[in-house]
Design an enzyme around this catalytic site. Structure first.
Site, PDB file in Angstrom:
ATOM      1  N   LEU A 137       0.885  -1.168   0.081  1.00 57.31           N
ATOM      2  CA  LEU A 137       0.108  -0.002   0.064  1.00 57.31           C
ATOM      3  C   LEU A 137       0.795   1.222  -0.167  1.00 57.31           C
ATOM      4  O   LEU A 137       0.704   2.093   1.022  1.00 57.31           O
ATOM      5  CB  LEU A 137      -0.961  -0.037   1.249  1.00 57.31           C
ATOM      6  CG  LEU A 137      -2.231  -0.901   1.138  1.00 57.31           C
ATOM      7  CD1 LEU A 137      -2.882  -0.838   2.389  1.00 57.31           C
ATOM      8  CD2 LEU A 137      -3.107  -0.449   0.047  1.00 57.31           C
ATOM      9  N   HIS A 138       1.348   1.580  -0.972  1.00 59.02           N
ATOM     10  CA  HIS A 138       2.195   2.722  -1.321  1.00 59.02           C
ATOM     11  C   HIS A 138       1.319   3.877  -1.628  1.00 59.02           C
ATOM     12  O   HIS A 138       0.181   3.633  -1.445  1.00 59.02           O
ATOM     13  CB  HIS A 138       3.467   2.410  -2.386  1.00 59.02           C
ATOM     14  CG  HIS A 138       2.788   1.999  -3.827  1.00 59.02           C
ATOM     15  ND1 HIS A 138       2.364   2.848  -4.692  1.00 59.02           N
ATOM     16  CD2 HIS A 138       2.672   1.017  -4.336  1.00 59.02           C
ATOM     17  CE1 HIS A 138       1.860   2.262  -5.622  1.00 59.02           C
ATOM     18  NE2 HIS A 138       2.016   1.152  -5.616  1.00 59.02           N
ATOM     19  N   ALA A 139       2.110   5.137  -1.579  1.00 57.25           N
ATOM     20  CA  ALA A 139       1.218   6.092  -1.917  1.00 57.25           C
ATOM     21  C   ALA A 139      -0.038   6.274  -2.752  1.00 57.25           C
ATOM     22  O   ALA A 139      -1.000   6.615  -2.199  1.00 57.25           O
ATOM     23  CB  ALA A 139       1.936   7.355  -2.104  1.00 57.25           C
TER      24      ALA A 139
END
Length: 85
Positions: free
Chosen positions: A14-16
């Site tokens: 769950l990156h940016a």
């Protein structure tokens, strides 16, 4: 209260970008939505709180929804997760 678990499939976790999409989706729901990983819980409507969980690929997260429309919001969130990350 509704809960469900989801295994993150995105290679980058769950990156940016997906965290931002999740927060935006959660904000459109009337239910309160929390996300938990490894004993830490965050408000899914807050981008930096979600990113603070440092969710990686194959991590299992638990979503908890509370509110009048929790059943519909839960079904919509499950579909969103499957399509997004």
């Amino acid at each position: 209260m509704r809960t469900f678990q989801y295994t993150v499939k995105d290679p980058e976790g769950l990156h940016a970008r997906p965290a931002g999409m999740l927060a935006k989706f959660a904000q459109s729901c009337t239910s309160s939505i929390s996300i938990e990983k490894g004993g830490k819980t965050a408000d899914a409507k807050r981008l930096f709180a979600v990113m603070g969980l440092a969710v990686k690929q194959n991590d299992i997260v638990t979503f908890t929804l509370e509110g009048e429309s929790e059943q519909k919001d839960c079904a919509d969130l499950q579909s969103f997760c499957a399509l997004t990350f």
